[in-house]
Enzyme design. Structure first.
Site, PDB file in Angstrom:
ATOM      1  N   HIS A   1       0.881  -1.174   0.000  1.00 48.15           N
ATOM      2  CA  HIS A   1       0.000   0.000   0.000  1.00 48.15           C
ATOM      3  C   HIS A   1       0.912   1.216   0.000  1.00 48.15           C
ATOM      4  CE1 HIS A   1      -4.046   1.544   0.495  1.00 48.15           C
ATOM      5  NE2 HIS A   1      -3.646   2.348   1.459  1.00 48.15           N
TER       6      HIS A   1
ATOM      7  N   LYS B   1     -10.106   6.567  -3.436  1.00 45.49           N
ATOM      8  CA  LYS B   1      -9.108   7.580  -3.071  1.00 45.49           C
ATOM      9  C   LYS B   1      -7.792   7.106  -3.661  1.00 45.49           C
ATOM     10  CE  LYS B   1      -7.143   8.571   1.480  1.00 45.49           C
ATOM     11  NZ  LYS B   1      -7.423   9.152   2.795  1.00 45.49           N
TER      12      LYS B   1
ATOM     13  N   LYS C   1      -3.727   7.473  -3.923  1.00 41.99           N
ATOM     14  CA  LYS C   1      -2.581   7.972  -3.171  1.00 41.99           C
ATOM     15  C   LYS C   1      -1.556   8.488  -4.171  1.00 41.99           C
ATOM     16  CE  LYS C   1      -3.319   7.108   1.181  1.00 41.99           C
ATOM     17  NZ  LYS C   1      -3.350   8.223   2.121  1.00 41.99           N
TER      18      LYS C   1
ATOM     19  N   ASP D   1      -5.298  11.762  -2.359  1.00 43.65           N
ATOM     20  CA  ASP D   1      -4.649  12.102  -1.084  1.00 43.65           C
ATOM     21  C   ASP D   1      -3.158  12.277  -1.375  1.00 43.65           C
ATOM     22  OD1 ASP D   1      -3.780  12.469   1.462  1.00 43.65           O
ATOM     23  OD2 ASP D   1      -4.545  10.576   2.266  1.00 43.65           O
TER      24      ASP D   1
ATOM     25  N   GLU E   1      -7.081  15.801  -0.767  1.00 47.40           N
ATOM     26  CA  GLU E   1      -6.747  15.650   0.650  1.00 47.40           C
ATOM     27  C   GLU E   1      -5.292  16.040   0.907  1.00 47.40           C
ATOM     28  OE1 GLU E   1      -7.996  11.844   2.096  1.00 47.40           O
ATOM     29  OE2 GLU E   1      -6.733  11.921   3.875  1.00 47.40           O
TER      30      GLU E   1
ATOM     31  N   ASP F   1      -6.180  16.543   6.592  1.00 51.68           N
ATOM     32  CA  ASP F   1      -5.997  15.265   7.285  1.00 51.68           C
ATOM     33  C   ASP F   1      -4.849  15.417   8.281  1.00 51.68           C
ATOM     34  OD1 ASP F   1      -5.790  12.708   8.156  1.00 51.68           O
ATOM     35  OD2 ASP F   1      -5.078  11.839   6.288  1.00 51.68           O
TER      36      ASP F   1
ATOM     37  N   LYS G   1     -10.475  11.476  12.438  1.00 54.42           N
ATOM     38  CA  LYS G   1      -9.784  10.238  12.810  1.00 54.42           C
ATOM     39  C   LYS G   1      -9.741  10.137  14.324  1.00 54.42           C
ATOM     40  CE  LYS G   1      -7.152   9.843   8.565  1.00 54.42           C
ATOM     41  NZ  LYS G   1      -5.880   9.602   7.888  1.00 54.42           N
TER      42      LYS G   1
ATOM     43  N   GLU H   1     -13.896   6.161   4.917  1.00 50.01           N
ATOM     44  CA  GLU H   1     -12.902   5.269   4.301  1.00 50.01           C
ATOM     45  C   GLU H   1     -12.568   4.151   5.301  1.00 50.01           C
ATOM     46  OE1 GLU H   1      -9.487   7.814   3.534  1.00 50.01           O
ATOM     47  OE2 GLU H   1      -9.083   8.022   5.670  1.00 50.01           O
TER      48      GLU H   1
END
Ligand code: MUC
Ligand code: MG
Length: 382
Positions: free
Chosen positions: A22, A167, A169, A198, A224, A249, A273, A327
Site C-alpha cells: 500500500h 481515493k 494515493k 490524497d 486531501e 488530514d 480520525k 474510508e
C-alpha cells in the site's frame, strides 16, 4: 464513584500482513501493526480498544512501540484502580498527565467505552448519544502504484458492490505522472465512481495551485492534504483558490488544530480520525467544530483493524451529516483477522450491528499467534 474499578490494562502489538503493498507518499506498507488494548474490570467485564498508526513514525508522532511504552509506563498506572464507568474522569486523568499522545488515548478511550457498553447492554453509538444511521458508505484506496492494476481493482470493487468511492494515493512520484495516473483512472471509471486524491503533504504550494486546478478540471471530487500540515496559511490560500474542495488530514493532530483550521479557513472538509483526536468521544469535538464552521465531514482511518474501525464507526454513526462518507476499509486491507466475526461490508457500506459495546470479540488463538511479544505485560492492581 461506582464499585467497579479497572483492574488491569494490557497493550499487545500485533503484526498482520496486507493484501498487497500500500503505497503512500511517505511510506509503502508491506504489513500493518496494530496495538490492541485490553482493559479488565472488577465486575469481570473486559473492554477492547486499538491504537494504530501507519508506517512506524513516518505518518505521525507516535509509533506502535512508543504507544505501547507510553501506555505501559505512564498511562496504565494512572488508570488501574480507577472507576471503570467514569470515562470523563479517566480521560481527564490522562489528559492532565500527558499533553499529546492522542493515538494511545484513543485506544484506551475505545476500550473503556467498549467495557461500559457491555456493562450497560448498549452499543457504543448509544453511549455517544445515539446513532442516526446503521451503516456507512466506505471508500477504497487505490495505492498499488500501477495505473492498470488500480483500474482493474476499482472495476472489481464496483462489480462486487463493495466500493464506489476511490481515493488515489499520489505525491511520491513526479507531479505530471501522478496527474496522468489520476486522470486515466477517472476517465476509466467515469460517473460510476467518485474519485478523490490524497497527496499526504507531498506538494509545495506553487505545485499544488496548478495541480488542484488540473484535478478539478478532470472531475476529481476532493483533494486531501496537498501540502505540509505546517503551512496553514498556504492551505487557506489553496482552499480559497482550488475549484475542488481541500480536505485537512495531517493538519489535524488534535481538537485544537481543528479549531485553528476552521478559524483560518484552511480547509472546507475535515478528515475525522479517532486516533488523531484521542478517541471516539474526542473526535466528535472536532466534528462539532466543523459543523459550527460549515466544514464538511469525512470519516477517516489510520488503516486500523476491526477494533479501531468499529470504534470509529460508532462515532461516525452519530453524526448529523457525513457529506463525504467514510474510508473505514482498514480490515479489508489485511489478509488476517483477530476477531471471531469479520466486519460486515455489503452494498458499498459497512453495517454496524446494535450489539453491546463495540460489538466484537477477540479470537484469542489468532491473537496469540500474531502478537509480536508472546508474554503479557499487563499492568495490574497490586
Ligand atoms: C491517510 O493519509 O489518509 C487512509 C486511507 C489510506 O489509504 O491511507 C490512510 C491514511
Ligand atoms: Mg490522508
Amino acid at each position: 464513584m461506582t464499585s467497579t474499578v479497572i483492574t488491569s490494562l494490557e497493550t499487545i502489538i500485533v503484526d498482520l500482513p496486507t493484501i498487497r503493498p500500500h503505497k503512500l507518499a511517505m511510506h509503502t506498507m508491506q504489513n500493518q501493526t496494530l496495538v490492541v488494548i485490553r482493559v479488565r474490570c472488577s465486575d469481570g467485564v473486559e473492554g477492547i480498544g486499538e491504537s494504530t498508526t501507519i508506517g512506524g513514525l513516518s505518518y505521525g508522532n507516535e509509533s506502535p512501540e512508543s504507544i505501547k511504552t507510553n501506555i505501559d509506563t505512564h498511562l496504565a498506572p494512572l488508570l488501574v484502580g480507577q472507576d471503570a464507568g467514569n470515562i470523563n474522569a479517566a480521560m481527564l486523568r490522562l489528559d492532565r498527565a500527558a499533553k499529546g499522545n492522542t493515538f494511545a488515548k484513543s485506544g484506551i478511550e475505545s476500550a473503556l467505552l467498549d467495557a461500559q457498553g457491555k456493562r450497560l447492554g448498549l452499543p457504543v453509538s448509544e453511549l455517544l448519544g445515539g446513532r442516526v444511521r446503521d451503516a456507512l458508505q466506505v471508500a477504497w484506496t487505490l495505492a498499488s502504484g500501477d495505473t492498470a492494476r488500480d483500474i482493474a481493482e476499482a472495476e472489481k470493487m464496483l462489480d462486487i458492490r463493495r466500493h464506489r468511492i476511490f481515493k488515489l494515493k499520489i505525491g511520491a512520484g513526479e507531479v505530471h505522472k501522478d496527474l496522468a495516473h489520476v486522470i486515466a483512472i477517472k476517465h476509466a471509471l467515469g460517473d460510476r465512481a467518485s474519485v478523490r486524491v490524497d497527496v499526504n503533504q507531498a506538494w509545495d504550494e506553487a505545485v499544488a495551485i496548478r495541480a488542484c486546478q488540473v484535478l478539478a478540471d478532470n472531475g476529481i471530487d476532493l483533494i486531501e492534504q496537498p501540502i505540509s500540515r505546517n503551512n496553514r496559511a498556504g492551505m487557506a490560500r489553496l482552499n480559497a483558490r482550488s475549484p475542488a474542495p481541500i480536505m485537512a488530514d495531517e493538519s489535524i493532530e488534535c481538537v485544537e488544530d481543528a479549531f485553528n483550521l476552521a478559524r483560518e479557513g484552511a480547509a472546507s472538509v475535515f478528515a475525522l480520525k479517532i486516533a488523531k483526536n484521542g478517541g471516539p468521544r474526542a473526535v466528535l469535538r472536532t466534528a462539532a467544530i466543523a459543523e459550527a464552521a460549515g466544514i464538511g465531514l469525512y470519516g477517516g482511518t489510520m488503516l486500523e483493524g476491526g477494533i479501531g474501525t468499529l470504534a470509529s464507526a460508532h462515532a461516525f454513526l452519530t453524526l448529523a451529516k457525513l457529506t463525504w462518507d467514510t474510508e473505514l476499509f482498514g480490515p479489508l486491507l489485511l489478509t488476517e483477522d483477530i476477531l471471531t466475526q469479520p466486519l460486515v461490508y455489503r452494498d458499498f457500506q459497512l453495517h454496524v450491528p446494535r450489539t453491546p459495546g463495540l460489538g466484537l470479540s477477540l479470537d484469542e488463538e489468532r491473537l496469540a499467534f500474531f502478537r509480536r511479544d508472546k508474554t503479557s505485560t499487563a499492568i495490574s492492581l497490586a
